[in-house]
Design a protein around this motif. Structure first.
Motif, PDB file in Angstrom:
ATOM      1  N   PRO A 121      -5.449 -24.594  17.409  1.00  0.00           N
ATOM      2  CA  PRO A 121      -6.853 -24.785  17.741  1.00  0.00           C
ATOM      3  C   PRO A 121      -7.374 -26.154  17.294  1.00  0.00           C
ATOM      4  CG  PRO A 121      -6.499 -22.559  16.955  1.00  0.00           C
ATOM      5  CD  PRO A 121      -5.211 -23.304  16.725  1.00  0.00           C
ATOM      6  N   PRO A 162     -12.009 -25.316  13.185  1.00  0.00           N
ATOM      7  CA  PRO A 162     -11.578 -23.938  13.471  1.00  0.00           C
ATOM      8  C   PRO A 162     -11.130 -23.238  12.195  1.00  0.00           C
ATOM      9  CG  PRO A 162      -9.926 -25.524  14.192  1.00  0.00           C
ATOM     10  CD  PRO A 162     -11.143 -26.318  13.819  1.00  0.00           C
ATOM     11  N   HIS A 165      -8.889 -28.165  20.288  1.00  0.00           N
ATOM     12  CA  HIS A 165     -10.335 -28.387  20.237  1.00  0.00           C
ATOM     13  C   HIS A 165     -10.703 -29.871  20.241  1.00  0.00           C
ATOM     14  CE1 HIS A 165     -11.345 -24.214  18.288  1.00  0.00           C
ATOM     15  NE2 HIS A 165     -10.731 -24.115  19.449  1.00  0.00           N
ATOM     16  N   LEU A 186     -10.559 -21.814  21.036  1.00  0.00           N
ATOM     17  CA  LEU A 186      -9.840 -20.661  20.472  1.00  0.00           C
ATOM     18  C   LEU A 186     -10.183 -20.447  18.991  1.00  0.00           C
ATOM     19  CD1 LEU A 186      -6.271 -21.374  21.926  1.00  0.00           C
ATOM     20  CD2 LEU A 186      -7.938 -19.729  22.784  1.00  0.00           C
TER      21      LEU A 186
END
Length: 458
Positions: A359, A329, A363, A394
């Motif tokens: 994130p 991310p 994730h 996100l």
């Protein structure tokens, strides 16, 4: 090349058996926040603790995280630790604006990133891609991290100013990257600061000098572009100059134009170049997936892509970009300071507590993803706007402050990568693992060389 074991598990910082002691946690937060997490963070939905003397809560449940990011009541605010390193890059632009000022800017900027407007910018992305391919022709090997940084800057310069990157302007990319790797890195003093302008030993002066030099560069670009003549270039600066607040009819003044351009430049090339790098790194580890994407883009060549709708012809490419954003991310952690009493995930929170949303953790959370550390683009099959529909995904944040340029970034990366893959097969020259390092953005710990093998046109 032998077929790799599948699925591919790309290298990453270790996950610790237990929470780090305070001194290691502090060191990790300023050097690589992707490497500070313990096993429990990837299993539990809520964890409590203290970070730099402040009570903190890590929100692993996407519903809780999204509720915080969507809040409009003023219950949460971004802490000084986040603002201080970013301010020199974007000034008072939309990224850091707050309250009514942010609402005004968002109203004025939203039309610039409508699907039609972003589709109109695809020729700019294609021109930057052609320049990249021309530079790489006949080289045999390349540092694609550096190449993508220049190319992403070229793409956003064309989209924003209708200018291409020459040798003088290419220094802007290095300027930003040097800042992010140097004075822009968060420090312990940032974490301890309660206000944006609290004293910061050592780096405060360097940040101010960078901001002065960076803004001078952006002001010069705006002045050069304005001196070129009347509007009609079809670029983002035309739209910025013409933008009016639908409620008041007022436009943006010169400083606001500069700050928005600075924000777009940084967001448009720094994060996109990282996305491009991590995507080709994953494809270098997985030549089977790379071949599938190549077949897809050759079947519908980049020359036929003229709108956002045309990008739907490359579903595997989009899935792979999303998987790269999941594994790497752009921003590893989002932090909000609680300003008034509130209940989060059943916990009574007092003002001053920090709500952490990562994130990076979400994730890779074991409750939300099958085989979460593996490279599996098919997990996004049939989800063309996964960053809007997947609760635990996100990459561009969420809520009203979701990144306004998300579709811009995906379109830019798609066009650049498709053009590259139609021309070259990409493989890693070395087997040395590339480890993600997350400070301001998620960067590689070193820049590997790629072997470029021309794709046969027979």
């Amino acid at each position: 090349m032998d077929a790799p074991n599948r699925p591919i598990i790309p290298p990453a910082p270790p996950v610790h058996a237990r929470d780090l002691p305070v001194w290691k946690l502090v060191r990790g937060m300023t050097s690589n926040i992707a490497g500070v997490w313990a096993e429990r963070h990837f299993d539990e939905l809520t964890t409590r603790g203290r970070v730099l003397g402040q009570d903190s809560i890590l929100l692993g449940d996407p519903a809780d995280a999204r509720a915080v990011l969507a809040d409009r009541s003023g219950t949460y605010a971004r802490p000084a630790a986040f603002i201080r390193p970013i301010r020199p890059l974007g000034g008072a632009g939309v990224l850091l604006a707050e309250g009514e000022e942010w609402k005004r800017q968002r109203r004025m900027l939203a039309p610039l990133f409508s699907p039609t407007r972003v589709g109109d910018l695809i020729p700019h992305f294609a021109a930057a891609a052609d320049n990249l391919v021309s530079r790489l022709a006949g080289q045999g090997r390349a540092n694609l991290s550096a190449e993508f940084h220049r190319t992403a800057l070229d793409a956003v310069m064309r989209a924003l100013f209708s200018m291409q990157v020459d040798d003088d302007r290419s220094g802007m990319a290095a300027m930003v990257r040097d800042y992010i790797a140097g004075p822009g890195r968060p420090t312990v003093f940032d974490g301890m600061a309660r206000h944006e302008h609290d004293f910061t030993p050592w780096v405060g002066g360097r940040r101010r000098r960078f901001q002065k030099a960076w803004f001078a560069q952006v002001d010069a670009l705006v002045a050069e572009r304005r001196a070129a003549g009347q509007p009609g270039h079809g670029d983002l600066l035309d739209l910025l100059l013409a933008a009016r607040d639908p409620e008041t009819g007022e436009g943006l003044d010169n400083a606001e134009i500069r700050d928005q351009c600075a924000t777009m430049l940084v967001a448009g090339f720094e994060t996109t170049s990282r996305l491009l790098f991590w995507t080709v790194y994953l494809l270098g580890l997985d030549p089977i997936e790379q071949a599938r994407i190549r077949a897809e883009v050759i079947a519908h060549p980049p020359e036929r892509v003229n709108s956002l709708e045309d990008l739907a012809a490359w579903p595997r490419l989009r899935q792979t970009l999303f998987e790269a954003l999941r594994l790497y991310p752009p921003v590893a952690v989002l932090i909000r300071e609680i300003k008034r009493p509130v209940t989060i995930a059943g916990h009574e929170m007092k003002p001053g507590v920090l709500a952490w949303i990562s994130p990076w953790v979400m994730h890779r959370h074991r409750k939300f993803w099958d085989n979460p550390t593996a490279f599996m683009p098919d997990r996004f099959a049939g989800k063309p706007q996964a960053y809007l529909t997947e609760e635990a995904f996100l990459p561009f944040a969420a809520g009203p402050r979701i990144c306004i340029g998300a579709s811009f970034s995906i379109a830019e990366a798609s066009v650049l990568l498709a053009r590259l893959l139609t021309k070259f097969e990409l493989s890693l020259e070395s087997e040395v693992p590339v480890i993600p390092v997350s400070t301001v953005t998620t960067a590689p710990d070193h820049e590997p060389w790629f072997v470029l093998t021309p794709v046969s046109t027979a």
